[in-house]
Structures are given as C-alpha cells and as structure tokens.
Design a protein around this motif. Structure first.
Motif, PDB file in Angstrom:
ATOM      1  N   THR A   1      32.381  25.747  67.610  1.00 19.08           N
ATOM      2  CA  THR A   1      30.998  26.202  67.666  1.00 19.08           C
ATOM      3  C   THR A   1      30.330  25.628  68.913  1.00 19.08           C
ATOM      4  O   THR A   1      30.900  24.787  69.624  1.00 19.08           O
ATOM      5  CB  THR A   1      30.223  25.728  66.436  1.00 19.08           C
ATOM      6  N   ALA A   2      29.116  26.070  69.169  1.00 17.37           N
ATOM      7  CA  ALA A   2      28.367  25.536  70.309  1.00 17.37           C
ATOM      8  C   ALA A   2      28.162  24.038  70.164  1.00 17.37           C
ATOM      9  O   ALA A   2      28.308  23.280  71.135  1.00 17.37           O
ATOM     10  CB  ALA A   2      27.021  26.257  70.425  1.00 17.37           C
ATOM     11  N   ALA A   3      27.841  23.587  68.949  1.00 15.86           N
ATOM     12  CA  ALA A   3      27.627  22.162  68.724  1.00 15.86           C
ATOM     13  C   ALA A   3      28.915  21.362  68.917  1.00 15.86           C
ATOM     14  O   ALA A   3      28.914  20.279  69.506  1.00 15.86           O
ATOM     15  CB  ALA A   3      27.067  21.936  67.324  1.00 15.86           C
ATOM     16  N   GLU A   4      30.019  21.902  68.427  1.00 14.26           N
ATOM     17  CA  GLU A   4      31.309  21.213  68.578  1.00 14.26           C
ATOM     18  C   GLU A   4      31.744  21.168  70.046  1.00 14.26           C
ATOM     19  O   GLU A   4      32.328  20.169  70.503  1.00 14.26           O
ATOM     20  CB  GLU A   4      32.373  21.909  67.735  1.00 14.26           C
ATOM     21  N   THR A   5      31.420  22.212  70.785  1.00 18.30           N
ATOM     22  CA  THR A   5      31.737  22.231  72.211  1.00 18.30           C
ATOM     23  C   THR A   5      30.934  21.171  72.945  1.00 18.30           C
ATOM     24  O   THR A   5      31.473  20.434  73.793  1.00 18.30           O
ATOM     25  CB  THR A   5      31.458  23.623  72.810  1.00 18.30           C
TER      26      THR A   5
ATOM     27  N   GLY B   1      30.365  28.438  72.544  1.00 22.19           N
ATOM     28  CA  GLY B   1      31.532  27.989  71.793  1.00 22.19           C
ATOM     29  C   GLY B   1      32.699  27.814  72.744  1.00 22.19           C
ATOM     30  O   GLY B   1      32.540  27.863  73.974  1.00 22.19           O
ATOM     31  N   ALA B   2      33.859  27.590  72.173  1.00 19.54           N
ATOM     32  CA  ALA B   2      35.044  27.380  73.009  1.00 19.54           C
ATOM     33  C   ALA B   2      36.309  27.546  72.185  1.00 19.54           C
ATOM     34  O   ALA B   2      36.280  27.463  70.950  1.00 19.54           O
ATOM     35  CB  ALA B   2      35.014  25.989  73.646  1.00 19.54           C
TER      36      ALA B   2
ATOM     37  N   GLU C   1      36.436  37.346  72.881  1.00 24.02           N
ATOM     38  CA  GLU C   1      37.738  37.399  73.544  1.00 24.02           C
ATOM     39  C   GLU C   1      38.589  36.191  73.155  1.00 24.02           C
ATOM     40  O   GLU C   1      39.790  36.317  72.902  1.00 24.02           O
ATOM     41  CB  GLU C   1      37.565  37.439  75.056  1.00 24.02           C
ATOM     42  N   ARG C   2      37.983  35.027  73.106  1.00 22.31           N
ATOM     43  CA  ARG C   2      38.708  33.814  72.701  1.00 22.31           C
ATOM     44  C   ARG C   2      39.196  33.961  71.250  1.00 22.31           C
ATOM     45  O   ARG C   2      40.339  33.611  70.924  1.00 22.31           O
ATOM     46  CB  ARG C   2      37.809  32.581  72.793  1.00 22.31           C
ATOM     47  N   ALA C   3      38.344  34.482  70.391  1.00 22.20           N
ATOM     48  CA  ALA C   3      38.712  34.649  68.986  1.00 22.20           C
ATOM     49  C   ALA C   3      39.828  35.677  68.827  1.00 22.20           C
ATOM     50  O   ALA C   3      40.734  35.508  67.994  1.00 22.20           O
ATOM     51  CB  ALA C   3      37.491  35.065  68.173  1.00 22.20           C
ATOM     52  N   ALA C   4      39.805  36.728  69.637  1.00 20.05           N
ATOM     53  CA  ALA C   4      40.844  37.760  69.562  1.00 20.05           C
ATOM     54  C   ALA C   4      42.197  37.188  69.959  1.00 20.05           C
ATOM     55  O   ALA C   4      43.222  37.505  69.345  1.00 20.05           O
ATOM     56  CB  ALA C   4      40.473  38.939  70.455  1.00 20.05           C
TER      57      ALA C   4
ATOM     58  N   THR D   1      40.764  23.581  77.001  1.00 20.52           N
ATOM     59  CA  THR D   1      39.539  24.116  76.405  1.00 20.52           C
ATOM     60  C   THR D   1      39.028  25.265  77.268  1.00 20.52           C
ATOM     61  O   THR D   1      38.802  25.086  78.463  1.00 20.52           O
ATOM     62  CB  THR D   1      38.450  23.036  76.296  1.00 20.52           C
ATOM     63  N   TYR D   2      38.883  26.447  76.658  1.00 12.65           N
ATOM     64  CA  TYR D   2      38.259  27.581  77.342  1.00 12.65           C
ATOM     65  C   TYR D   2      36.855  27.734  76.772  1.00 12.65           C
ATOM     66  O   TYR D   2      36.684  28.146  75.618  1.00 12.65           O
ATOM     67  CB  TYR D   2      39.011  28.881  77.081  1.00 12.65           C
ATOM     68  N   VAL D   3      35.840  27.420  77.561  1.00 13.32           N
ATOM     69  CA  VAL D   3      34.474  27.572  77.077  1.00 13.32           C
ATOM     70  C   VAL D   3      34.070  29.035  77.162  1.00 13.32           C
ATOM     71  O   VAL D   3      34.630  29.823  77.920  1.00 13.32           O
ATOM     72  CB  VAL D   3      33.495  26.692  77.891  1.00 13.32           C
ATOM     73  N   ALA D   4      33.078  29.400  76.368  1.00 15.30           N
ATOM     74  CA  ALA D   4      32.551  30.770  76.343  1.00 15.30           C
ATOM     75  C   ALA D   4      31.096  30.740  76.764  1.00 15.30           C
ATOM     76  O   ALA D   4      30.297  29.994  76.196  1.00 15.30           O
ATOM     77  CB  ALA D   4      32.687  31.377  74.956  1.00 15.30           C
ATOM     78  N   MET D   5      30.762  31.573  77.768  1.00  9.70           N
ATOM     79  CA  MET D   5      29.398  31.602  78.276  1.00  9.70           C
ATOM     80  C   MET D   5      28.487  32.494  77.441  1.00  9.70           C
ATOM     81  O   MET D   5      27.269  32.337  77.475  1.00  9.70           O
ATOM     82  CB  MET D   5      29.410  32.128  79.722  1.00  9.70           C
ATOM     83  N   ASN D   6      29.109  33.426  76.685  1.00  8.72           N
ATOM     84  CA  ASN D   6      28.318  34.368  75.900  1.00  8.72           C
ATOM     85  C   ASN D   6      29.150  34.858  74.720  1.00  8.72           C
ATOM     86  O   ASN D   6      30.328  34.497  74.583  1.00  8.72           O
ATOM     87  CB  ASN D   6      27.851  35.540  76.763  1.00  8.72           C
TER      88      ASN D   6
END
Length: 436
Positions: free
Chosen positions: A129-133, A146-147, A110-113, A99-104
């Motif tokens: 999504t943030a909730a799923e993370t 998100g992640a 970048e994760r989506a790309a 799991t790579y979390v996203a801080m912003n």
C-alpha cells in the motif's frame, strides 16, 4: 579493467569445450563445465566482462520477469547464492530486494497484473500500500500510491562479480584466454571439430557461443541468421548519498540501485536506441511488436553504425575480424538523457540530496524480438551451441543461461524446460543450409 590471468594463458591445442565470450553467460558456462570434469578453454576478444556484463544495473531479480523466464531465473538466483558463496572476493552480493514503485493507479494495476501472472511460482513478492511503501522507503509524503516488492531479490556489483567468477573458474581448471578473438569454426563429418582463433585453432568437439551483441555477427559469417539486434543504452554512478533503500528501486523515469561505494547506479527502462544495421531489415517484421511496446521511450537511429563492427561483415578464418578491430564496445552515452534521469531521481527521492554523476557509460544490449534468450544448438553445425539474446536483463539470469547451455551441450537432463529458448520459435530465422 585488469586481466583475469597475468601473464595471458597460452592457447591450448585442444579442449573438450571452447566457450566464446567472457561475459556472465560464458564465464559461468565454462565454470560449470569444468566442475563437471570437462577441459574448457574460455576465449574473450578483449577483457572479461568489459562490455555489458560490467555495464548493467547490477539487479538480480525475479520480479517483473517474463513468466517464460521465471523458472530459469529462479534457478539462476539459487546459482548466484551458490557461486557467490564459493568466492572470497567482495562483490557486493546480497538479498537486498527489488521494489517497483507506482506513481498512479494505472501503474499499480500493472504491478498487480504481473503479480497475478507469477502466482504459480510462489514468490515472496507482494503488493504494498502507499503507507507500506512510505515505511519501506523511510518517508511519509505518500508520493507513491503503492509498490511491488520482492524481499528475496538480489544485487551485486557487475564490474566485480564476473571477473571474480572468472578468476575462480581459472583456479578450478578453465583456461581463460583474454585478448584472443574467435574467427570461426572447423567441422569434420558435418560436426564441429575446432574453433579457429586469431592465434590458431583449438581442436574440440563442442563449443558455446555466448558473445552477447557480437553473436549475430559471428553467426552470420557462418551463414546463420538469427533475429538479434543491438540496442544502445546508458547508465551512470553517482557520488555518495544517504541510503534510501538497500536494493533496486524501479520507477518511471529513473531506477536506481545502492552501490558498495555509497552511491547509486542509475538507469531508465526503455530509454534505448535501436541501431539500424542490415540485419534490422531482414528481421524487421519480427521486431515490430517490440518496437511498438517500447516506442514511447526508445529511439531508432541509422548512421555510421550501419557499416560498423556490428553491421554487415564477412571474413575468412585467416582474416582479421570485426571483433579484433573493436576489442571492446564502448559507445558514447546520451549525456542529456542521463542528466534528466538524475534530475528525475532527485525529484522522486528528495533524500538523495545534491548527488552528482561521478561516471557515465554506454553499452550495447543484445535483444531478441520477444526479449527472451536463445539457448539452442546451431542449425547446420552440430556441436556449436548458442547462448545469447539476454535482452538487457542478463546479469541476473546469466548463471541460469550458462547452466542450461552447459547441460544441453552435455546431453544431460536440463534444469528447466528448454523449449521456450529454442531458435526455431522465430519465423525470421534462417541458415544457408535451409531449402531456399
């Protein structure tokens, strides 16, 4: 780290194939060759997996890979499950996910790309999504926007896995020889005919060099100059802590993996030191894109290592080599960086509580300019194959590299297209047999 064979195996007079280097690539390549009916001798100057193959983070991931590597990594993941199922040792292996979390939002983009770039490979990776993370990590504070999550990714304990593979390879016929460095090669009629070691020569018709950070040093003594530099990195293990995730969690500032002992292995992406040695000047322009990409967190240093074991060295086959003078690379870690990494991990994941660093270590990573391995026959020495440059993410892809190298050596249909791993892709490569 205990020897794989005790007492040490005697040096055989001959073998079909000699494998140089007892890390994840060399061990698995030797194991595959033995299963295909070849008589194999595996040489390790120190102890099996004593360098980067036991000092990495223990991630076996498809997620985040360069798309060039993905076909080989997918095969490597399959091989990991096969090999782990063949040994009885507990090596901490399992599908624990990455799991790579996203801080912003920028990190999430970048994760989506990356996910879009890997779409054709039909991975089970998805964007959370943030909730799923929060649900995945057992929290509700929306700390992450998100992640990126890959349930099928795996982890294992590096210090246990590779020695266990080597023991099984030995049980299946590989002659594992620790404490014995390869000094050079012999040729007959322009082809490899033997590998010279500090204890004598092993006659053979083929060899695989899987020497990690030492590969460039060994090849330069043969007049072959590959674009590979050594990068010093560091990691640590913590005291036991509550489980917040069974696998690997990547984040800016601190990444972690749950360990068998109840603690975590901590690391930081791109927090490395490029050691300046003579080869750095020869290949500097080839490495410029990598340095630009990693400039924000990487350090560049010139110091005693310029003349150290990975620097400029020449020897004859009857002389002691740098590999005999330094059996195991054991660089001092950056303790200040590790302390900051631990503090960052605690801020990102408060459930870790008051964990402390239980052990820390440094390691030398063999890096290529595009951070993709070299798997190819050595120019000027037919029969000598190179499998190196795994660039800090070789633990996971190691069995795939070992398999591809063994298939190419045998002249069999490769498991993936070998072209992306050819040495000729680098303009700075040369060997003394080339026209000047």
């Amino acid at each position: 780290m205990a020897p794989v064979t005790n007492p040490p195996a005697p040096l055989p007079a001959s073998a079909d194939v000699v494998v140089i280097g007892g890390g994840i690539v060399g061990v698995t390549a030797a194991w595959f060759l033995a299963r295909d009916g070849f008589k194999v001798a595996l040489l390790e100057k120190g102890r099996i997996a004593a360098e980067q193959s036991s000092r990495n983070w223990g991630w076996i991931r498809k997620q985040g890979r360069d798309p060039i590597e993905l076909p080989l990594m997918i095969e490597s993941a399959r091989l990991w499950e096969e090999l782990a199922g063949d040994i009885g040792d507990e090596i901490g292996f399992g599908r624990h996910s990455t799991t790579y979390v996203a801080m912003n939002d920028d990190e999430l983009a970048e994760r989506a790309a990356w996910l879009e770039s890997a779409r054709d490979y039909q991975l089970d990776t998805r964007l959370l999504t943030a909730a799923e993370t929060d649900e995945l990590l057992g929290r509700d504070d929306r700390r992450f926007v998100g992640a990126l999550h890959t349930p099928s990714d795996m982890t294992a304990e590096p210090s246990l896995a590779v020695p266990a593979f080597a023991r099984q390879a030995a049980a299946e016929g590989v002659t594992v020889i620790e404490g014995c460095a390869a000094r050079g090669v012999e040729t007959t009629g322009g082809r490899l005919s033997g590998v010279v070691t500090e204890r004598g020569t092993i006659a053979c018709s083929a060899a695989i060099l899987g020497g990690g950070a030492w590969s460039r040093t060994f090849l330069e003594n043969l007049g072959v100059f590959i674009p590979q530099l050594a990068v010093r990195s560091q990691a640590c293990r913590t005291t036991p802590a509550p489980e917040i995730h069974p696998g690997g969690i990547g984040a800016t500032g601190a990444s972690l993996r749950r360990r068998l002992d109840g603690g975590y292995t901590l690391g930081r992406t791109n927090a490395s030191t490029f050691q300046i040695v003579p080869a750095a000047f020869r290949h500097f322009l080839t490495f410029v894109p990598t340095l630009r990409h990693r400039w924000g967190m990487a350090k560049i240093r010139i110091g005693p290592d310029f003349f150290g074991p990975l620097g400029h060295a020449r020897w004859t086959n009857d002389q002691a080599t740098p590999m005999e003078k330094v059996r195991i690379l054991d660089p001092e870690p950056d303790h200040k960086l590790l302390a900051d990494m631990l503090a960052t991990a605690k801020r990102l994941h408060p459930k870790l509580g008051d964990i402390r660093i239980a052990e820390s270590w440094g390691g030398m990573i063999d890096v290529t300019p595009d951070e993709v391995p070299i798997i190819d026959e050595t120019p000027g020495t037919p029969g000598l194959w190179i499998a190196t440059g795994l660039s800090g993410h070789g633990f996971g892809i190691g069995p795939g590299v070992g398999r591809l190298a063994s298939q190419r050596l045998m002249g069999r249909t490769p498991v993936v297209d070998p072209d992306p791993f050819r040495l000729s892709r680098f303009s700075s490569f040369r060997h003394l047999g080339d026209a000047q």
